[in-house]
Design a protein around this motif. Sequence first.
Motif, PDB file in Angstrom:
ATOM      1  N   ARG A  23      12.382 -12.613 -13.831  1.00  0.00           N
ATOM      2  CA  ARG A  23      12.874 -11.237 -14.028  1.00  0.00           C
ATOM      3  C   ARG A  23      13.908 -11.179 -15.144  1.00  0.00           C
ATOM      4  NH1 ARG A  23      13.456  -6.332 -10.769  1.00  0.00           N
ATOM      5  NH2 ARG A  23      15.323  -5.262 -11.467  1.00  0.00           N
ATOM      6  N   GLN A  24      14.788 -12.160 -15.193  1.00  0.00           N
ATOM      7  CA  GLN A  24      15.815 -12.187 -16.237  1.00  0.00           C
ATOM      8  C   GLN A  24      15.176 -12.342 -17.623  1.00  0.00           C
ATOM      9  OE1 GLN A  24      19.076 -14.897 -15.466  1.00  0.00           O
ATOM     10  NE2 GLN A  24      19.738 -14.836 -17.595  1.00  0.00           N
ATOM     11  N   ALA A  25      14.149 -13.158 -17.717  1.00  0.00           N
ATOM     12  CA  ALA A  25      13.435 -13.328 -18.993  1.00  0.00           C
ATOM     13  C   ALA A  25      12.758 -12.024 -19.397  1.00  0.00           C
ATOM     14  CB  ALA A  25      12.409 -14.446 -18.883  1.00  0.00           C
ATOM     15  N   ALA A  26      12.135 -11.347 -18.437  1.00  0.00           N
ATOM     16  CA  ALA A  26      11.477 -10.069 -18.726  1.00  0.00           C
ATOM     17  C   ALA A  26      12.498  -9.041 -19.201  1.00  0.00           C
ATOM     18  CB  ALA A  26      10.739  -9.567 -17.481  1.00  0.00           C
ATOM     19  N   GLN A  27      13.661  -9.029 -18.599  1.00  0.00           N
ATOM     20  CA  GLN A  27      14.707  -8.102 -19.021  1.00  0.00           C
ATOM     21  C   GLN A  27      15.189  -8.432 -20.435  1.00  0.00           C
ATOM     22  OE1 GLN A  27      17.277  -8.800 -15.653  1.00  0.00           O
ATOM     23  NE2 GLN A  27      16.592  -6.931 -14.617  1.00  0.00           N
ATOM     24  N   ALA A  28      15.327  -9.717 -20.742  1.00  0.00           N
ATOM     25  CA  ALA A  28      15.742 -10.123 -22.093  1.00  0.00           C
ATOM     26  C   ALA A  28      14.698  -9.688 -23.120  1.00  0.00           C
ATOM     27  CB  ALA A  28      15.955 -11.633 -22.149  1.00  0.00           C
ATOM     28  N   MET A  29      13.407  -9.856 -22.786  1.00  0.00           N
ATOM     29  CA  MET A  29      12.346  -9.430 -23.691  1.00  0.00           C
ATOM     30  C   MET A  29      12.412  -7.922 -23.923  1.00  0.00           C
ATOM     31  SD  MET A  29       9.029 -11.614 -22.528  1.00  0.00           S
ATOM     32  CE  MET A  29       9.209 -13.293 -21.967  1.00  0.00           C
TER      33      MET A  29
END
Length: 139
Positions: A23-29
């Motif tokens: 989820r954190q990676a998706a938010q960063a993207m």
Amino acid sequence: MAQYVRDLMTANPVTLAPDTPVRQAAQAMRDQGIGDVLVVDGDQVRGIVTDRDIVVRGLADREDLSGCSLADVCSDELITATPDEDVDTAVTRMREKAVRRIPVVEGGRAVGVFSLGDAAIEQDSLSGLADISAARSNT
């Protein structure tokens, strides 16, 4: 005259640890308007995660992503380039391995990401891929 990966790559890639929640990676993207993050352990590149990886390896296989980390979904058989590598050589390797984005690594450290879209914008600016790659993010 040959072009080099350093001339077309996106510098300063977003890097996250293997234990980072998906989820954190998706938010960063989303926040950065990008489609990938590099997975690093210390300074060493260990993998790449794309938005597609999150869907295909994460969402498609799990009911709940709350316990899913980047280590669970990353592509860890890395194809990389160096900043001083010829663009045509890097693109040929990407075609052979059927990948669209690769980490650019110098001394084991991530310095950028090179994509087929980067190459298309420069080498065939009238192509559909170049148009899509150059377009502003719709997020």
